[in-house]
Write an enzyme that holds these catalytic residues in place. Structure first.
Site, PDB file in Angstrom:
ATOM      1  N   ARG A  36      25.439   7.999 -24.440  1.00  0.00           N
ATOM      2  CA  ARG A  36      24.482   9.056 -23.573  1.00  0.00           C
ATOM      3  C   ARG A  36      25.587  10.234 -23.290  1.00  0.00           C
ATOM      4  O   ARG A  36      26.842  10.186 -22.775  1.00  0.00           O
ATOM      5  CB  ARG A  36      24.133   8.450 -22.206  1.00  0.00           C
ATOM      6  N   ARG A  77      22.728  19.677  -6.877  1.00  0.00           N
ATOM      7  CA  ARG A  77      23.962  19.270  -7.050  1.00  0.00           C
ATOM      8  C   ARG A  77      25.366  20.176  -6.148  1.00  0.00           C
ATOM      9  O   ARG A  77      24.859  21.238  -6.049  1.00  0.00           O
ATOM     10  CB  ARG A  77      24.835  19.049  -8.342  1.00  0.00           C
ATOM     11  N   LYS A 220      12.881   9.453 -17.373  1.00  0.00           N
ATOM     12  CA  LYS A 220      13.784   8.770 -16.285  1.00  0.00           C
ATOM     13  C   LYS A 220      12.743   8.697 -15.107  1.00  0.00           C
ATOM     14  O   LYS A 220      12.338   9.751 -14.554  1.00  0.00           O
ATOM     15  CB  LYS A 220      14.805   9.540 -16.079  1.00  0.00           C
ATOM     16  N   THR A 278      22.013   2.638 -13.849  1.00  0.00           N
ATOM     17  CA  THR A 278      22.587   2.910 -12.706  1.00  0.00           C
ATOM     18  C   THR A 278      23.169   1.856 -12.011  1.00  0.00           C
ATOM     19  O   THR A 278      22.574   0.810 -11.649  1.00  0.00           O
ATOM     20  CB  THR A 278      21.776   3.768 -11.946  1.00  0.00           C
TER      21      THR A 278
END
Length: 477
Positions: A36, A77, A220, A278
């Site tokens: 990834r 972020r 996702k 995750t």
């Protein structure tokens, strides 16, 4: 070289500690089957260099390794900090739109609407919930906050705002640039972050079409809207990822385990690949072995029916990237050898797929079980029928023969799938059967007189539509 693989595929994220060709090779040999590329970090030039390194190792090992380019999406972020900021309860900070920290008293945030979308009294979570802050005041573009808990704020950590960014497109201008990057650099899969409904998928496909490509999309699932719309999303997407980091913030953490099972089950019904991701071995970022709870988490994801499990920070920035892959592979192997994994599933016909390939795939799985065959060998150009086979969870490996290199790479994400590239689009005669025997005896551990089930199409084996199934007993050549 015969690279032994588990049935469950392992996705490893590449980052600062793992971009070296030697580390990439060690991770493949340890069990990594897909890499990834996280576009939230680093530059396109650095990512292009990483993909080139993957291709170099892939060629050297004579294997197929798909590359997943993961788009950031409308993820908020923290910008780049001069240095990490120590935190303690009660500490006051100021947030303001920006990409780089120029004032040590202001924390940059890469979302222009941060001051408009937050309200006094609301709590904001950072770094997957490790840090919690409360909005105390707003002054123009500045947001004053107070730390409720947290120890250290690092650059580029995620920020979750209550209510999120509903007005923002799921595909940002930055994502469009990286979609073109994925096309230009031969990515095998494209992951779309913060999917809400099928329209987000269709928009991504529109951009791909504009750039002249048809890359499979991984949705996702990390927002409550996506969970609610999972059926319609699965109708139009190629695969889904249970992205539990943001999902566990957007939803209550206690709800995530059952939502994970719901998504995996829905993926089965739609014959779509499912990745669970995750914090699977999170402690291995710092420690050489995982916690027992983490090992159980990986095992339970596999027992749920995940086709693949994913490592993030463990392999991108951790101290033990290769060891993390080895550990995940060992857990997967142990689970797959147990009596708790369900094989030879009898899934009902799905109207979204052609009935003949579905029926032949189901027949091949049953024949392999009844005749104690060693494998199912599927001829394919696009990977359509092997995908159907994989979701039936045959108790034997699926060996896919394709004339298309990109198809071989894509297939390596599927459960217990082993692709081989051969230009064998001819009739199934004695000469071809000898070639099949030679391939299996040289590249696998199968022996003379072992049975395999062969499926394909007549008259064209690879480029036609699947319409036959045959039992074959291998002979020495």
């Amino acid at each position: 070289m015969i690279i032994k693989k588990n049935k469950t595929k392992i996705v490893a994220t590449l980052g600062p500690v793992s971009r070296d060709e030697k580390i990439i090779e060690e991770m493949i040999l340890s069990g990594a089957t897909m890499f990834r590329i996280n576009t939230s970090h680093n530059t396109p030039e650095e990512h292009a260099e990483t993909i080139e390194k993957i291709r170099n190792v892939e060629k050297r090992l004579k294997t197929f390794i798909p590359v997943l380019v993961d788009l950031q999406g409308p993820k908020i972020r923290v910008g780049n900090l001069i240095e990490p900021i120590p935190l303690e309860p009660g500490k006051e900070l100021v947030l303001e739109y920006g990409l780089e920290q120029t004032d040590p008293n202001i924390v940059p945030v890469d979302y222009k609407g941060v001051a408009e979308d937050v309200h006094v009294g609301e709590c904001i979570l950072l770094d997957d919930g490790k840090i919690k802050i409360e909005v105390t005041k707003k002054e123009g573009t500045k947001v004053h906050v107070k730390v409720l808990h947290g120890e250290l704020l690092k650059p580029r950590k995620g920020i979750n705002i209550p209510g999120g960014t509903k007005s923002v497109s799921a595909i940002t201008e930055r994502d469009v640039d990286f979609i073109k990057f994925a096309v230009d650099n031969g990515a095998d899969y494209l992951a779309l972050s913060f999917v809400r409904d099928k329209d987000d998928i269709m928009l991504a496909k529109k951009y791909l079409s504009h750039f002249g490509a048809d890359i499979p999309i991984v949705a996702k699932i990390e927002k409550p809207e996506a969970v609610k719309n999972i059926e319609s999303i699965l109708d139009v997407v190629d695969a889904v990822m249970v992205a539990r980091g943001d999902l566990g913030i957007e939803l209550a953490p206690e709800k995530v385990p059952m939502v994970q099972k719901q998504i995996v089950d829905a993926a089965f019904a739609h014959r779509k690949t499912c990745i669970v991701a995750t914090q699977m071995l999170e402690s291995m970022i710092e420690e050489p072995i995982p916690t027992r709870a983490e090992a159980s988490d990986v095992a339970n994801a596999i027992l749920d029916g995940a086709d693949a499990v994913m490592l993030s920070g463990e392999t991108a920035a951790g101290k033990y990237p290769v060891e993390s892959v080895k550990m995940m592979a060992m857990i997967a192997h142990d689970v797959e050898q147990s009596n708790f994994v369900s094989y030879n599933l009898d899934l009902p016909m799905n109207p979204m797929y052609e009935p003949t390939p579905q029926a032949i795939a189901a027949a091949a799985v049953k024949m392999a079980k009844d005749l104690e065959a060693k494998a199912i060998l599927a001829f394919t150009h696009t990977g359509y029928t092997p995908k159907l086979l994989s979701k039936l969870r045959p108790s034997v490996p699926v060996l896919a023969i394709s004339d298309n290199e990109k198809t071989c790479r894509k297939l390596n994400l599927f459960w217990d799938m082993h692709p081989y590239q051969k230009d064998w689009d001819v009739v199934l005669n004695d000469e071809l059967l000898k070639k099949i025997d030679k391939l299996l005896l040289e590249k696998t551990e199968y022996k003379k007189d072992d049975r395999v089930i062969i499926i394909g199409s007549i008259p064209n084996l690879i480029t036609g539509r699947t319409n036959f199934v045959r039992v074959h007993r291998m002979c020495a050549f």
